[in-house]
Design a protein around this motif. Structure first.
Motif, mmCIF file in Angstrom:
data_model
loop_
_atom_site.group_PDB
_atom_site.id
_atom_site.type_symbol
_atom_site.label_atom_id
_atom_site.label_comp_id
_atom_site.label_asym_id
_atom_site.label_seq_id
_atom_site.Cartn_x
_atom_site.Cartn_y
_atom_site.Cartn_z
ATOM 1 N N PRO A 75 -9.261 9.951 -14.215
ATOM 2 C CA PRO A 75 -8.264 10.929 -13.448
ATOM 3 C C PRO A 75 -7.104 11.288 -13.811
ATOM 4 O O PRO A 75 -6.477 10.410 -14.621
ATOM 5 C CB PRO A 75 -8.374 10.607 -11.784
ATOM 6 N N ASP A 76 -6.393 12.211 -13.657
ATOM 7 C CA ASP A 76 -4.865 12.511 -13.948
ATOM 8 C C ASP A 76 -3.922 12.160 -12.932
ATOM 9 O O ASP A 76 -2.954 11.378 -13.183
ATOM 10 C CB ASP A 76 -4.805 14.044 -14.024
ATOM 11 N N ILE A 77 -4.497 12.160 -11.671
ATOM 12 C CA ILE A 77 -3.489 11.588 -10.562
ATOM 13 C C ILE A 77 -4.355 11.157 -9.581
ATOM 14 O O ILE A 77 -5.542 11.738 -9.114
ATOM 15 C CB ILE A 77 -2.681 12.770 -10.054
ATOM 16 N N ILE A 78 -3.820 10.094 -8.925
ATOM 17 C CA ILE A 78 -4.453 9.568 -7.665
ATOM 18 C C ILE A 78 -3.508 9.399 -6.635
ATOM 19 O O ILE A 78 -2.399 8.928 -6.695
ATOM 20 C CB ILE A 78 -5.210 8.186 -7.876
ATOM 21 N N TYR A 79 -3.962 10.129 -5.413
ATOM 22 C CA TYR A 79 -2.987 9.988 -4.042
ATOM 23 C C TYR A 79 -3.624 9.282 -3.357
ATOM 24 O O TYR A 79 -4.656 9.624 -2.729
ATOM 25 C CB TYR A 79 -2.798 11.373 -3.876
ATOM 26 N N ILE A 80 -2.711 8.076 -2.686
ATOM 27 C CA ILE A 80 -3.167 7.193 -1.801
ATOM 28 C C ILE A 80 -2.568 7.312 -0.442
ATOM 29 O O ILE A 80 -1.141 6.942 -0.338
ATOM 30 C CB ILE A 80 -3.347 5.705 -2.289
ATOM 31 N N ASP A 81 -2.938 7.609 0.528
ATOM 32 C CA ASP A 81 -2.581 8.034 1.832
ATOM 33 C C ASP A 81 -2.905 7.157 3.001
ATOM 34 O O ASP A 81 -4.343 7.392 3.249
ATOM 35 C CB ASP A 81 -2.671 9.356 2.259
ATOM 36 N N PRO A 82 -2.576 6.071 3.233
ATOM 37 C CA PRO A 82 -3.211 5.157 4.580
ATOM 38 C C PRO A 82 -3.425 5.813 5.661
ATOM 39 O O PRO A 82 -4.067 5.415 6.398
ATOM 40 C CB PRO A 82 -2.005 4.242 4.726
ATOM 41 N N ASP A 83 -2.909 7.120 5.926
ATOM 42 C CA ASP A 83 -3.277 7.961 7.314
ATOM 43 C C ASP A 83 -4.803 8.063 7.476
ATOM 44 O O ASP A 83 -5.425 8.358 8.249
ATOM 45 C CB ASP A 83 -2.582 9.282 7.015
ATOM 46 N N PHE A 84 -5.458 8.235 5.897
ATOM 47 C CA PHE A 84 -6.933 8.198 6.049
ATOM 48 C C PHE A 84 -7.673 7.029 6.841
ATOM 49 O O PHE A 84 -8.621 7.295 7.181
ATOM 50 C CB PHE A 84 -7.344 8.455 4.600
ATOM 51 N N LEU A 85 -7.082 5.826 6.678
ATOM 52 C CA LEU A 85 -7.588 4.706 7.309
ATOM 53 C C LEU A 85 -7.809 4.978 8.816
ATOM 54 O O LEU A 85 -8.773 4.257 9.384
ATOM 55 C CB LEU A 85 -6.704 3.522 7.185
ATOM 56 N N LEU B 147 -3.273 -2.205 13.145
ATOM 57 C CA LEU B 147 -2.462 -1.124 13.698
ATOM 58 C C LEU B 147 -1.042 -1.282 13.880
ATOM 59 O O LEU B 147 -0.540 -2.572 14.389
ATOM 60 C CB LEU B 147 -3.049 -1.007 14.968
ATOM 61 N N GLY B 148 -0.047 -0.466 13.283
ATOM 62 C CA GLY B 148 1.308 -0.584 13.255
ATOM 63 C C GLY B 148 1.957 -1.492 12.015
ATOM 64 O O GLY B 148 3.180 -1.577 12.029
ATOM 65 N N LEU B 149 1.115 -1.768 11.255
ATOM 66 C CA LEU B 149 1.394 -2.321 10.118
ATOM 67 C C LEU B 149 1.702 -1.512 8.951
ATOM 68 O O LEU B 149 0.984 -0.699 8.654
ATOM 69 C CB LEU B 149 0.663 -3.561 9.557
ATOM 70 N N ASP B 150 2.571 -1.675 8.141
ATOM 71 C CA ASP B 150 3.060 -0.988 7.063
ATOM 72 C C ASP B 150 2.034 -1.402 5.853
ATOM 73 O O ASP B 150 2.372 -2.621 5.272
ATOM 74 C CB ASP B 150 4.365 -0.766 6.708
ATOM 75 N N VAL B 151 0.991 -0.808 5.301
ATOM 76 C CA VAL B 151 0.181 -1.376 4.272
ATOM 77 C C VAL B 151 0.350 -0.680 2.949
ATOM 78 O O VAL B 151 -0.152 -1.375 1.983
ATOM 79 C CB VAL B 151 -1.275 -1.122 4.770
ATOM 80 N N GLU B 152 1.653 -0.088 2.910
ATOM 81 C CA GLU B 152 1.763 0.518 1.525
ATOM 82 C C GLU B 152 2.017 -0.569 0.443
ATOM 83 O O GLU B 152 1.598 -0.546 -0.727
ATOM 84 C CB GLU B 152 3.307 1.287 1.251
ATOM 85 N N GLU B 153 2.862 -1.665 0.685
ATOM 86 C CA GLU B 153 2.933 -2.738 -0.187
ATOM 87 C C GLU B 153 1.805 -3.444 -0.407
ATOM 88 O O GLU B 153 1.840 -4.089 -1.864
ATOM 89 C CB GLU B 153 4.331 -3.645 0.359
ATOM 90 N N TYR B 154 1.147 -3.797 0.530
ATOM 91 C CA TYR B 154 -0.103 -4.597 0.320
ATOM 92 C C TYR B 154 -1.011 -3.850 -0.494
ATOM 93 O O TYR B 154 -1.544 -4.426 -1.590
ATOM 94 C CB TYR B 154 -0.957 -4.791 1.574
ATOM 95 N N ILE B 155 -1.078 -2.585 -0.442
ATOM 96 C CA ILE B 155 -2.042 -1.760 -1.569
ATOM 97 C C ILE B 155 -1.379 -1.708 -2.835
ATOM 98 O O ILE B 155 -1.984 -1.676 -3.716
ATOM 99 C CB ILE B 155 -2.090 -0.274 -0.933
ATOM 100 N N TYR B 156 0.034 -1.571 -2.750
ATOM 101 C CA TYR B 156 0.668 -1.392 -3.981
ATOM 102 C C TYR B 156 0.250 -2.907 -4.863
ATOM 103 O O TYR B 156 0.012 -2.723 -6.332
ATOM 104 C CB TYR B 156 2.148 -1.342 -3.991
ATOM 105 N N GLU B 157 0.542 -4.141 -4.314
ATOM 106 C CA GLU B 157 0.349 -5.192 -4.771
ATOM 107 C C GLU B 157 -0.987 -5.292 -5.491
ATOM 108 O O GLU B 157 -1.451 -6.133 -6.519
ATOM 109 C CB GLU B 157 0.778 -6.211 -4.254
#
Length: 331
Positions: A146-156, A194-204
């Motif tokens: 792909p050219d770009i991948i956008y990951i948005d935890p809101d989909f979860l 619920l209530g956890l910020d998973v951005e860093e988890y996904i990033y790592e």
């Protein structure tokens, strides 16, 4: 927001952006441009505001069947598409990637929005896209990125909790290879998302994945073995997380047998799988050995070097599998 730039094996640069609340604005903006076409999983229809032509497909392995490929290919060619947006789980994104890389079309941009935790962590950056054919899993493949991948935890938020919990094993498996602390973190998040910020988890976890794929011709553990679990129509309804996790446990057993990991490390994987309601002591008997030619090459965990490639001859595979199933007989 976190970002990763990954250079594929052919020098292709892929941008991965991770952040909450970005998908609506980005999809709306991109889809307004002339020549844009969107393929999306029908499960998230209510979340999409696309101004472009849009085709909804049912997610899961059925999205990778030839009839869906022909439908999408026809739409792309008929509408002079230059930008294709794919929104969905791994199968929908495979469909999009395979299509644009196998037809003579004007598509210059492939933009992917994964919508499940599995497709976040096991992102489409292996350098291949796949389709199923004749009830054979990933039977067809083509090179591409792909050219770009956008990951948005809101989909979860659209995924039922009992299903989402099992998907954390994707991160767990990468943590087991590279950093055992992420095994613990995966278990923690699985039970209290619920209530956890998973951005860093996904990033790592994506950093682990990019390191894995930056190694010469290394692939995700289980990528080859999983093909032999799908050989007839009913097989394609198996839950991916359950199949993948039990294959990983079997690969860990191979590592244990070769002295690559300790018995304690193996036992911890099995224990955590039971906790996540993933463990199935009988599922490995469904490998279609009649479709295995000489053997299977796989990637297995290794305590010192993170992972190691192994080749299992067909008879050796049968023997190890029998030992593995016997070891689980008392469960």
């Amino acid at each position: 927001m976190r970002s990763i730039s990954f250079i594929g094996n052919e020098g292709k640069k892929i941008e991965i952006n991770i952040g909450y609340g970005q998908y609506k604005k980005i999809i709306k903006t991109i889809s307004q441009k002339y020549g844009t076409y969107t393929v999306a999983d029908s499960k998230i229809r209510s979340m999409i505001e696309s101004k472009s032509f849009i085709k909804y497909v049912r997610g899961g392995e059925e999205a990778k069947f030839i009839d869906k490929y022909l439908e999408v290919a026809d739409k792309i060619v008929s509408n002079d598409v230059s930008t294709l947006i794919g929104i969905g789980g791994g199968s929908v994104l495979d469909l999009c990637g395979y299509t644009v890389n196998t037809i003579n079309c004007a598509v210059k941009n492939l933009i992917l929005f994964p919508t499940t935790l599995n497709s976040f962590i096991q992102a489409n950056i292996s350098g291949y896209f796949f389709l199923d054919m004749n009830y054979s899993y990933n039977y067809l493949k083509v090179r591409g990125y792909p050219d770009i991948i956008y990951i948005d935890p809101d989909f979860l938020l659209k995924i039922p909790g009992n299903i989402l919990r099992k998907m954390f094993f994707s991160g767990y498996s990468l943590g087991f290879l590279f950093d055992k602390n992420y095994c613990k973190l995966s278990m923690k998040y699985a039970h209290n998302f619920l209530g956890l910020d998973v951005e860093e988890y996904i990033y790592e976890n994506l950093m682990f994945l990019t390191y894995l794929y930056s190694s010469q011709e290394i692939f995700l553990p289980g990528s080859n073995l999983i093909k032999y679990f799908y050989s007839k129509p009913g097989d394609f309804k198996k839950e991916y997380s359950i199949v993948f996790s039990n294959i990983f446990l079997f690969l860990a057993y191979i590592s244990l047998s070769n002295g690559y990991i300790s018995s304690e490390q193996y036992a911890s994987v099995k224990k955590d799988m039971i906790d996540l309601e993933l463990y199935n002591k009988n599922i490995m008997q469904f490998i279609a050995f009649d479709k295995v030619n000489f053997g299977i090459e796989e990637v297995v965990p290794h305590a010192q070097s993170s992972f190691r490639r192994v080749f299992l001859h067909k008879e050796e595979l049968k023997e190890v599998l029998l030992e593995f199933m016997q070891s689980n007989r008392g469960d």
